[in-house]
Design a protein around this motif. Sequence first.
Motif, PDB file in Angstrom:
ATOM      1  N   GLN A 116       1.072  -1.258   0.035  1.00 25.24           N
ATOM      2  CA  GLN A 116      -0.014  -0.180  -0.170  1.00 25.24           C
ATOM      3  C   GLN A 116       0.820   1.300   0.056  1.00 25.24           C
ATOM      4  O   GLN A 116       0.503   2.201  -0.651  1.00 25.24           O
ATOM      5  N   LEU A 117       1.953   1.184   0.871  1.00 28.12           N
ATOM      6  CA  LEU A 117       2.960   2.444   0.807  1.00 28.12           C
ATOM      7  C   LEU A 117       3.976   2.523  -0.539  1.00 28.12           C
ATOM      8  O   LEU A 117       4.713   3.215  -0.270  1.00 28.12           O
ATOM      9  N   ALA A 118       4.021   1.318  -1.259  1.00 28.97           N
ATOM     10  CA  ALA A 118       4.878   1.436  -2.056  1.00 28.97           C
ATOM     11  C   ALA A 118       6.200   1.370  -1.656  1.00 28.97           C
ATOM     12  O   ALA A 118       7.140   1.996  -2.225  1.00 28.97           O
ATOM     13  N   MET A 119       6.680   0.679  -0.692  1.00 25.11           N
ATOM     14  CA  MET A 119       7.922   0.722   0.057  1.00 25.11           C
ATOM     15  C   MET A 119       8.810  -0.670  -0.572  1.00 25.11           C
ATOM     16  O   MET A 119       8.149  -1.629  -0.871  1.00 25.11           O
ATOM     17  N   ASP A 120      10.013  -0.272  -0.744  1.00 28.95           N
ATOM     18  CA  ASP A 120      10.832  -1.341  -1.232  1.00 28.95           C
ATOM     19  C   ASP A 120      11.536  -1.967  -0.034  1.00 28.95           C
ATOM     20  O   ASP A 120      11.182  -1.621   1.338  1.00 28.95           O
ATOM     21  N   ASP A 121      12.576  -2.971  -0.245  1.00 32.62           N
ATOM     22  CA  ASP A 121      13.232  -3.623   0.761  1.00 32.62           C
ATOM     23  C   ASP A 121      13.952  -2.716   1.684  1.00 32.62           C
ATOM     24  O   ASP A 121      13.987  -2.946   2.946  1.00 32.62           O
ATOM     25  N   GLN A 122      14.281  -1.486   0.861  1.00 35.35           N
ATOM     26  CA  GLN A 122      15.334  -0.669   1.651  1.00 35.35           C
ATOM     27  C   GLN A 122      14.626   0.113   2.611  1.00 35.35           C
ATOM     28  O   GLN A 122      15.040   0.349   3.899  1.00 35.35           O
ATOM     29  N   ALA A 123      13.550   0.454   2.209  1.00 34.23           N
ATOM     30  CA  ALA A 123      12.312   1.311   3.341  1.00 34.23           C
ATOM     31  C   ALA A 123      12.006   0.312   4.511  1.00 34.23           C
ATOM     32  O   ALA A 123      12.022   0.899   5.444  1.00 34.23           O
ATOM     33  N   MET A 124      11.786  -0.770   3.963  1.00 37.00           N
ATOM     34  CA  MET A 124      11.372  -1.853   5.054  1.00 37.00           C
ATOM     35  C   MET A 124      12.402  -1.934   6.085  1.00 37.00           C
ATOM     36  O   MET A 124      12.230  -2.117   7.192  1.00 37.00           O
ATOM     37  N   GLY A 125      13.720  -1.813   5.646  1.00 33.67           N
ATOM     38  CA  GLY A 125      14.826  -2.140   6.490  1.00 33.67           C
ATOM     39  C   GLY A 125      14.913  -0.936   7.334  1.00 33.67           C
ATOM     40  O   GLY A 125      15.203  -1.035   8.539  1.00 33.67           O
ATOM     41  N   LEU A 126      14.629   0.361   6.933  1.00 32.66           N
ATOM     42  CA  LEU A 126      14.412   1.448   7.955  1.00 32.66           C
ATOM     43  C   LEU A 126      13.482   1.378   8.738  1.00 32.66           C
ATOM     44  O   LEU A 126      13.792   1.983  10.010  1.00 32.66           O
ATOM     45  N   VAL A 127      12.375   0.547   8.750  1.00 29.48           N
ATOM     46  CA  VAL A 127      11.081   0.529   9.549  1.00 29.48           C
ATOM     47  C   VAL A 127      11.837  -0.702  10.631  1.00 29.48           C
ATOM     48  O   VAL A 127      11.588  -0.555  11.904  1.00 29.48           O
ATOM     49  N   ARG A 128      12.115  -1.793   9.857  1.00 35.18           N
ATOM     50  CA  ARG A 128      12.814  -2.838  10.907  1.00 35.18           C
ATOM     51  C   ARG A 128      14.117  -2.458  12.035  1.00 35.18           C
ATOM     52  O   ARG A 128      14.116  -2.860  13.325  1.00 35.18           O
ATOM     53  N   THR A 129      14.888  -1.918  11.279  1.00 38.70           N
ATOM     54  CA  THR A 129      16.248  -1.377  12.151  1.00 38.70           C
ATOM     55  C   THR A 129      15.985  -1.052  13.561  1.00 38.70           C
ATOM     56  O   THR A 129      16.547  -1.532  14.640  1.00 38.70           O
ATOM     57  N   PRO A 130      15.005   0.129  14.117  1.00 42.32           N
ATOM     58  CA  PRO A 130      15.018   0.433  15.085  1.00 42.32           C
ATOM     59  C   PRO A 130      14.298  -0.451  15.951  1.00 42.32           C
ATOM     60  O   PRO A 130      14.521  -0.304  17.393  1.00 42.32           O
ATOM     61  N   VAL A 131      13.335  -1.290  15.463  1.00 38.91           N
ATOM     62  CA  VAL A 131      12.620  -2.391  16.326  1.00 38.91           C
ATOM     63  C   VAL A 131      13.831  -3.540  16.743  1.00 38.91           C
ATOM     64  O   VAL A 131      13.648  -4.099  17.775  1.00 38.91           O
ATOM     65  N   LEU A 132      14.657  -3.604  15.974  1.00 44.65           N
ATOM     66  CA  LEU A 132      15.664  -4.730  16.165  1.00 44.65           C
ATOM     67  C   LEU A 132      16.654  -4.178  17.152  1.00 44.65           C
ATOM     68  O   LEU A 132      17.173  -4.780  17.996  1.00 44.65           O
ATOM     69  N   VAL A 133      16.904  -2.882  17.260  1.00 44.43           N
ATOM     70  CA  VAL A 133      17.738  -2.523  18.226  1.00 44.43           C
ATOM     71  C   VAL A 133      17.049  -2.477  19.458  1.00 44.43           C
ATOM     72  O   VAL A 133      17.634  -2.694  20.535  1.00 44.43           O
ATOM     73  N   ALA A 134      15.736  -2.218  19.628  1.00 48.85           N
ATOM     74  CA  ALA A 134      14.792  -2.271  20.490  1.00 48.85           C
ATOM     75  C   ALA A 134      14.452  -3.563  21.331  1.00 48.85           C
ATOM     76  O   ALA A 134      14.538  -3.692  22.543  1.00 48.85           O
ATOM     77  N   LEU A 135      14.703  -4.651  20.510  1.00 47.18           N
ATOM     78  CA  LEU A 135      14.642  -5.871  20.997  1.00 47.18           C
ATOM     79  C   LEU A 135      15.701  -6.273  21.945  1.00 47.18           C
ATOM     80  O   LEU A 135      15.508  -6.967  23.013  1.00 47.18           O
TER      81      LEU A 135
END
Length: 126
Positions: A75-94
Amino acid sequence: MKRALALCACLAVPAQAQQAVVTLPTIPTLPAGEARHLLNILVHASIAAANCDGVADTASPLLLLWGAMDLVSDQLAMDDQAMGLVRTPVLVALGKPGFCTAESARFGLVMDMLVFWGGSLTLIRD
């Protein structure tokens, strides 16, 4: 038509591979800000399900979450790089204390929302 996400679980012999499927939700078209917020919620839940003890005891929650994340990122037309930007802070928070406790408490609500939109936690094997 309902979407489904498949996970191929290859066993010792490739000829014995099994496919597991869950029914994905129909996520309504959301304004960009709401879709990004939903995506963030789904990423938190999926990382908790994959990494925190007792959050997800079968493959079906992960399949449902991954499929829903794909739908929202499309829906947001996000590619893998954009998804990485969403995942990275969550992985740090883990790695921080309290992540699993907080995310475990919210996990059921996220699953309920996806089921409300027509998703299923029923794991179907071919």
